[in-house]
Design a protein around this motif. Structure first.
Motif, PDB file in Angstrom:
ATOM      1  N   THR A 271       0.725  -1.282  -0.056  1.00 19.78           N
ATOM      2  CA  THR A 271       0.070  -0.050  -0.109  1.00 19.78           C
ATOM      3  C   THR A 271       0.864   1.310  -0.111  1.00 19.78           C
ATOM      4  OG1 THR A 271      -1.761  -1.367   1.320  1.00 19.78           O
ATOM      5  CG2 THR A 271      -1.887   0.986   1.217  1.00 19.78           C
ATOM      6  N   PHE A 272       2.054   1.251   0.681  1.00 19.79           N
ATOM      7  CA  PHE A 272       2.825   2.339   0.780  1.00 19.79           C
ATOM      8  C   PHE A 272       3.449   2.670  -0.512  1.00 19.79           C
ATOM      9  CE2 PHE A 272       7.149   3.854   1.360  1.00 19.79           C
ATOM     10  CZ  PHE A 272       7.097   5.037   2.074  1.00 19.79           C
ATOM     11  N   ALA A 273       4.095   1.607  -0.904  1.00 17.43           N
ATOM     12  CA  ALA A 273       4.582   1.575  -2.658  1.00 17.43           C
ATOM     13  C   ALA A 273       3.758   2.253  -3.507  1.00 17.43           C
ATOM     14  CB  ALA A 273       5.311   0.246  -2.755  1.00 17.43           C
ATOM     15  N   ILE A 274       2.365   1.361  -3.686  1.00 14.69           N
ATOM     16  CA  ILE A 274       1.402   1.988  -4.602  1.00 14.69           C
ATOM     17  C   ILE A 274       0.923   3.495  -4.527  1.00 14.69           C
ATOM     18  CG2 ILE A 274      -0.779   1.435  -5.571  1.00 14.69           C
ATOM     19  CD1 ILE A 274       1.385  -0.311  -6.366  1.00 14.69           C
ATOM     20  N   GLY A 275       1.022   3.567  -3.039  1.00 13.09           N
ATOM     21  CA  GLY A 275       0.633   5.097  -2.488  1.00 13.09           C
ATOM     22  C   GLY A 275       1.413   6.031  -2.879  1.00 13.09           C
ATOM     23  N   LEU A 276       2.774   5.650  -2.965  1.00 12.20           N
ATOM     24  CA  LEU A 276       3.940   6.618  -3.752  1.00 12.20           C
ATOM     25  C   LEU A 276       3.663   6.948  -5.147  1.00 12.20           C
ATOM     26  CD1 LEU A 276       7.257   5.692  -1.962  1.00 12.20           C
ATOM     27  CD2 LEU A 276       6.100   7.731  -1.382  1.00 12.20           C
ATOM     28  N   ARG A 277       3.344   5.824  -5.832  1.00 13.73           N
ATOM     29  CA  ARG A 277       3.163   5.956  -7.188  1.00 13.73           C
ATOM     30  C   ARG A 277       1.819   6.761  -7.421  1.00 13.73           C
ATOM     31  NH1 ARG A 277       3.585   4.017 -12.510  1.00 13.73           N
ATOM     32  NH2 ARG A 277       2.210   5.426 -13.729  1.00 13.73           N
ATOM     33  N   CYS A 278       0.913   6.663  -6.818  1.00 12.50           N
ATOM     34  CA  CYS A 278      -0.171   7.431  -6.840  1.00 12.50           C
ATOM     35  C   CYS A 278      -0.089   8.974  -6.471  1.00 12.50           C
ATOM     36  CB  CYS A 278      -1.468   6.987  -5.985  1.00 12.50           C
ATOM     37  SG  CYS A 278      -2.227   5.144  -6.521  1.00 12.50           S
ATOM     38  N   PHE A 279       0.634   9.129  -5.466  1.00 18.37           N
ATOM     39  CA  PHE A 279       0.900  10.589  -5.355  1.00 18.37           C
ATOM     40  C   PHE A 279       1.608  11.105  -6.254  1.00 18.37           C
ATOM     41  CE2 PHE A 279       3.739  13.723  -3.201  1.00 18.37           C
ATOM     42  CZ  PHE A 279       2.621  14.367  -2.448  1.00 18.37           C
ATOM     43  N   ALA A 280       2.320  10.631  -7.027  1.00 13.28           N
ATOM     44  CA  ALA A 280       3.266  11.033  -8.281  1.00 13.28           C
ATOM     45  C   ALA A 280       2.162  11.144  -9.340  1.00 13.28           C
ATOM     46  CB  ALA A 280       4.229  10.194  -8.713  1.00 13.28           C
ATOM     47  N   ASP A 281       1.200  10.619  -9.379  1.00 10.55           N
ATOM     48  CA  ASP A 281       0.123  10.998 -10.503  1.00 10.55           C
ATOM     49  C   ASP A 281      -0.822  12.124 -10.206  1.00 10.55           C
ATOM     50  OD1 ASP A 281       1.191   8.865 -11.941  1.00 10.55           O
ATOM     51  OD2 ASP A 281      -0.002   7.335 -11.231  1.00 10.55           O
ATOM     52  N   PHE A 282      -0.675  12.718  -8.939  1.00 12.86           N
ATOM     53  CA  PHE A 282      -1.678  13.842  -8.570  1.00 12.86           C
ATOM     54  C   PHE A 282      -1.522  14.770  -9.605  1.00 12.86           C
ATOM     55  CE2 PHE A 282      -2.427  13.041  -3.668  1.00 12.86           C
ATOM     56  CZ  PHE A 282      -2.943  11.795  -4.193  1.00 12.86           C
ATOM     57  N   ASP A 283      -2.249  15.622 -10.018  1.00 12.90           N
ATOM     58  CA  ASP A 283      -2.470  16.732 -10.815  1.00 12.90           C
ATOM     59  C   ASP A 283      -2.022  16.465 -12.153  1.00 12.90           C
ATOM     60  OD1 ASP A 283      -3.017  18.533  -8.412  1.00 12.90           O
ATOM     61  OD2 ASP A 283      -0.757  18.855  -8.095  1.00 12.90           O
ATOM     62  N   LYS A 284      -2.282  15.368 -12.495  1.00 16.64           N
ATOM     63  CA  LYS A 284      -2.176  15.027 -14.161  1.00 16.64           C
ATOM     64  C   LYS A 284      -3.436  14.637 -14.856  1.00 16.64           C
ATOM     65  CE  LYS A 284       2.438  12.890 -13.209  1.00 16.64           C
ATOM     66  NZ  LYS A 284       3.521  11.880 -13.423  1.00 16.64           N
ATOM     67  N   GLY A 285      -4.495  15.373 -14.367  1.00 14.23           N
ATOM     68  CA  GLY A 285      -5.815  15.295 -15.115  1.00 14.23           C
ATOM     69  C   GLY A 285      -6.772  14.192 -14.784  1.00 14.23           C
ATOM     70  N   LEU A 286      -6.488  13.466 -13.438  1.00 12.51           N
ATOM     71  CA  LEU A 286      -7.337  12.327 -13.445  1.00 12.51           C
ATOM     72  C   LEU A 286      -8.213  12.448 -12.373  1.00 12.51           C
ATOM     73  CD1 LEU A 286      -7.014   9.404 -14.598  1.00 12.51           C
ATOM     74  CD2 LEU A 286      -5.973   8.647 -12.308  1.00 12.51           C
ATOM     75  N   LEU A 287      -8.439  13.562 -11.636  1.00  7.67           N
ATOM     76  CA  LEU A 287      -9.404  13.872 -10.384  1.00  7.67           C
ATOM     77  C   LEU A 287     -10.698  13.903 -10.937  1.00  7.67           C
ATOM     78  CD1 LEU A 287      -9.596  14.699  -7.740  1.00  7.67           C
ATOM     79  CD2 LEU A 287      -9.457  16.953  -8.413  1.00  7.67           C
TER      80      LEU A 287
END
Length: 345
Positions: A281-297
């Motif tokens: 969860t921590f590892a995938i959370g880092l990846r999701c954090f990196a995808d913030f503000d890329k138009g997926l909201l």
């Protein structure tokens, strides 16, 4: 619906088998004794696991989420292991004289006619039923894979990068749900079987419950709404929670290993799985954090409102070149515009 229909009778059969074991044992022994507490713990865990899996099955079908269905297959396999381990742990709790039969020691013996021989068939039925239902679930998940694979396309369009980001988001939400079960499972075993109410460890375990619940809910909201400060706090807390892995040492060190004797195998399995789930969860959370503000909201906030299984998708002819359907009669509405020559991977 085949997956959910498979899960419902399987859950009923397993809970009934576990209940029969609990009833037979409670009629002849004092379940308040530490050596027998594995039996009520066994009942509580399987009721929790079966209800949780039923919820996950219907939730995955409602959301057309193939990732969650695959996660359920892994969870079901872990449930099969847990059911098999319970045979060993119940044997350790009940049998103290393997050679005794019902005429010499009905409660503590392991021979013909004893309490152990009376509950053994019901203990064996559970892993057999779980194993058969797992094979049936694999069959239905393979059928649903193609249909549900289109769901992401209708949410984010045909953009491969957006598709990948949304899949990581789905994995994150799925992991948070399984984290909840793993944490509750470990905590339930510690509270029922091991810890005394007058110890500091009991109080710390109780105090950890609301903290972890807030962590999981906060992480879910943060990754869905792309709240960076909240996601940062949750990631730090996840990393700190990995220190809970020290419990494994207490299961086996000489000073405390005796109190964990009847549940050591299950507790060890649960703790390792919880540790691995939290790390993932921590590892995938880092990846999701990196995808913030890329138009997926927008897709995260509104893309889960899928049509029920069995109802067709609706497409809008008023917007040529659109990857997803417009919001027409409840259909998907967050597809990205496409050029005339974009292909679907």
């Amino acid at each position: 619906m085949g997956t959910a229909l498979t899960r419902t009778p399987e859950a009923i059969v397993v809970i009934v088998m576990v209940g029969i074991v609990f009833g037979k044992v409670s009629d002849h022994v004092d379940l308040n004794l530490s050596r027998y507490k594995t039996i009520p713990c066994y009942l509580a865990l399987f009721i929790l696991a079966e209800l949780f899996e039923l919820f996950m099955a219907y939730d995955a079908l409602r959301l057309r989420n193939i990732i969650q269905l695959v996660g359920m297959l892994l969870f079901h396999a872990a449930l099969l292991v847990m059911a098999a381990l319970q045979i060993h742990e119940t044997h350790s709790a009940l049998v103290h004289d393997p050679s005794a039969n019902w005429t010499t020691d009905y409660v503590n013996g392991g021979g013909p006619g004893t309490l152990w021989q009376g509950v053994l068939p019901f203990l064996v039925v559970s892993p057999v039923v779980i194993g058969v239902s797992w094979l049936v679930m694999v069959f239905f998940v393979r059928i649903l894979y193609g249909e549900f694979g289109w769901a992401i396309f209708h949410v984010v369009g045909a953009n491969p990068a957006a598709k990948t980001m949304y899949q990581f988001y789905q994995v994150m939400i799925c992991l948070l749900k399984f984290d909840f079960f793993a944490f509750v499972g470990v905590t339930m075993q510690l509270l029922i079987v091991v810890l005394s109410k007058n110890t500091a460890e009991f109080g710390l375990t109780i105090a950890a419950i609301p903290i972890v619940m807030v962590l999981l809910i906060g992480a879910g909201l943060a990754v869905q709404r792309e709240v960076k400060w909240l996601m940062s706090i949750c990631l730090v807390l996840m990393l700190a929670a990995e220190s809970y892995f020290y419990k494994l040492v207490r299961f086996y060190e000489p000073a405390s290993r005796e109190q964990y004797q009847t549940v050591r195998a299950t507790l060890t399995t649960f703790t390792i799985i919880a540790f691995l789930l939290l790390f993932a969860t921590f590892a995938i959370g880092l990846r999701c954090f990196a995808d913030f503000d890329k138009g997926l909201l927008k897709s995260k906030m509104h893309g889960q409102s899928y049509r029920p299984v069995g109802q067709p998708y609706k497409y809008s002819s008023s917007a040529p070149g659109s990857a997803g359907a417009k919001k027409e009669g409840g259909a998907y509405g967050s597809g990205a515009p496409l050029g005339p020559r974009v292909s679907i991977e």
